[in-house]
Enzyme design. Sequence first.
Site, PDB file in Angstrom:
ATOM      1  N   HIS A  66     -36.666 -13.054 -63.808  1.00 43.87           N
ATOM      2  CA  HIS A  66     -36.424 -12.556 -65.263  1.00 43.87           C
ATOM      3  C   HIS A  66     -37.575 -13.225 -65.993  1.00 43.87           C
ATOM      4  CE1 HIS A  66     -32.890 -11.949 -68.197  1.00 43.87           C
ATOM      5  NE2 HIS A  66     -34.264 -12.081 -68.762  1.00 43.87           N
TER       6      HIS A  66
ATOM      7  N   LEU B  92     -42.876 -10.169 -70.199  1.00 45.17           N
ATOM      8  CA  LEU B  92     -44.387 -10.181 -70.421  1.00 45.17           C
ATOM      9  C   LEU B  92     -44.838  -9.421 -71.519  1.00 45.17           C
ATOM     10  CD1 LEU B  92     -45.425  -9.606 -66.531  1.00 45.17           C
ATOM     11  CD2 LEU B  92     -45.493 -11.856 -67.756  1.00 45.17           C
TER      12      LEU B  92
ATOM     13  N   ASN C 171     -30.771 -16.012 -76.623  1.00 49.06           N
ATOM     14  CA  ASN C 171     -29.711 -15.063 -76.424  1.00 49.06           C
ATOM     15  C   ASN C 171     -29.680 -15.198 -74.528  1.00 49.06           C
ATOM     16  OD1 ASN C 171     -28.082 -13.024 -75.310  1.00 49.06           O
ATOM     17  ND2 ASN C 171     -29.371 -11.591 -76.613  1.00 49.06           N
TER      18      ASN C 171
ATOM     19  N   ASP D 140     -36.147 -16.532 -67.935  1.00 49.36           N
ATOM     20  CA  ASP D 140     -35.969 -15.784 -69.217  1.00 49.36           C
ATOM     21  C   ASP D 140     -37.178 -16.198 -70.090  1.00 49.36           C
ATOM     22  OD1 ASP D 140     -35.044 -14.007 -71.037  1.00 49.36           O
ATOM     23  OD2 ASP D 140     -33.285 -15.038 -71.453  1.00 49.36           O
TER      24      ASP D 140
HETATM   25 ZN   LIG Z   1     -31.032 -11.356 -71.580  1.00 44.42          ZN
END
Ligand SMILES: [Zn+2]
Length: 432
Positions: free
Chosen positions: A55, A58, A280, A307
């Site tokens: 995850h 980029l 988030n 993330d």
């Molecule tokens: Zn997400």
Amino acid sequence: MRINNVRILGGEPVDIHIEDGVIGAITPAGSTEAGAVPVVDGKGAIALPGLVDLHTHLREPGREDAETVLTGTQSAARGGYTAVHAMANTSPVADTAGVVEQVFRLGQAGGYCDVQPVGAVTVGLEGKQLAELGAMADSAARVRVFSDDGKCVDDAVLMRRALEYVKAFDGVVAQHAQEPRLTEGAQMNEGVISGRLGLTGWPAVAEEAVIARDCLLAAHVGSRLHVCHLSTAGSVEIIRWAKSKGWNVTAEVTPHHLLLTDDLVEDSPVGAYNPIYKVNPPLRTRADVEALRQALADGTIDVVATDHAPHPVEDKETEWSAAAMGMVGLETALSVVQEAMVDTGLLDWAGVAQRMSVVPAQIGRLTGHGQPLEVGAPANIVLYDPAVRTEVDPAAFASKSRNTPYEGMTLPGRVVATFLRGKPTVLEGKLS
Ligand SMILES: [Zn+2]
């Protein structure tokens, strides 16, 4: 090339001999003649298989002011990664064979880290119509992970169709679980602190309800589901239940959800309402963090995924409600995992290798990554010194963005070197 005196997964010191991009031999430390090959001193370092991120954002194409494939993969290499999955919420969206191939080739051209594009589930991430999943799977990028990440596939019929569709090529749908109506205008975790600060709450149930529905859908159609960035204790319970049924469900947690809590929004070293903590899903409570750590330790949560979400200064250094959500994470992930999981006795280094390399590669169906460091395996290796403690300095990041919540914090460990198929991408902590 040879890596001398390094401890694989923290074991006894050995010398790793790299030949033609693979591990040619592993011999007891100091047993080899000096010879003519270049030598990297691994003293004090442990060796793990090159990390694999499921995850990563980029940002290219479209937001090259925040990150490019080149700077993002340089950031990944500095964090010990040899492969990253690039999320589809670019501009244009990665919802066609053309865009995923573009991202894939940019990764190859850079040479710092393999880039495996994630394909969008729906056209333009709009949640209306399935994207060309088969064309992306058949493309040169060989897409196996599909996600509208950043947005939830909230239409149950579309989610069902996507789950059914990806079975044809052994793909997986990675869901960003966020019920949109329950999170309209949401700013932080719904709880005591959001009430006190007067910020619109983001209830745990908005995540948990979608996860429960999707586990049931995946079981119903016999497909594979991956759940992105779990953030609540309730989500852990649902995944545990789905796994107890034998359903094909996997889940990830981010480093920041293993370490940080929602009270930082009220009181932190960088003041109250600092958008560096806006993310988030939102940072949750201490009880949620404890449940996530236990779940990662016992295997309920399969992997750590960063993330990594780079944002330029102007999108973060603004008032809380207007600020973008997200944190960079590639260059601090291993240190945060050491702090939260290893130094607390919850995981050993073999467990870290499983959750940050072996299993993410399996979920993404990435061949050539996440293999144990044995003779014949590709020489994708990270050397990591767990004994040092250093202050996080965002100015030293290879990422174009600096939105880290760890600035000024002292964290354990340091990536000493990273090797991609035997080629050093990082040496002595610096890009090579
Ligand atoms: Zn997400």
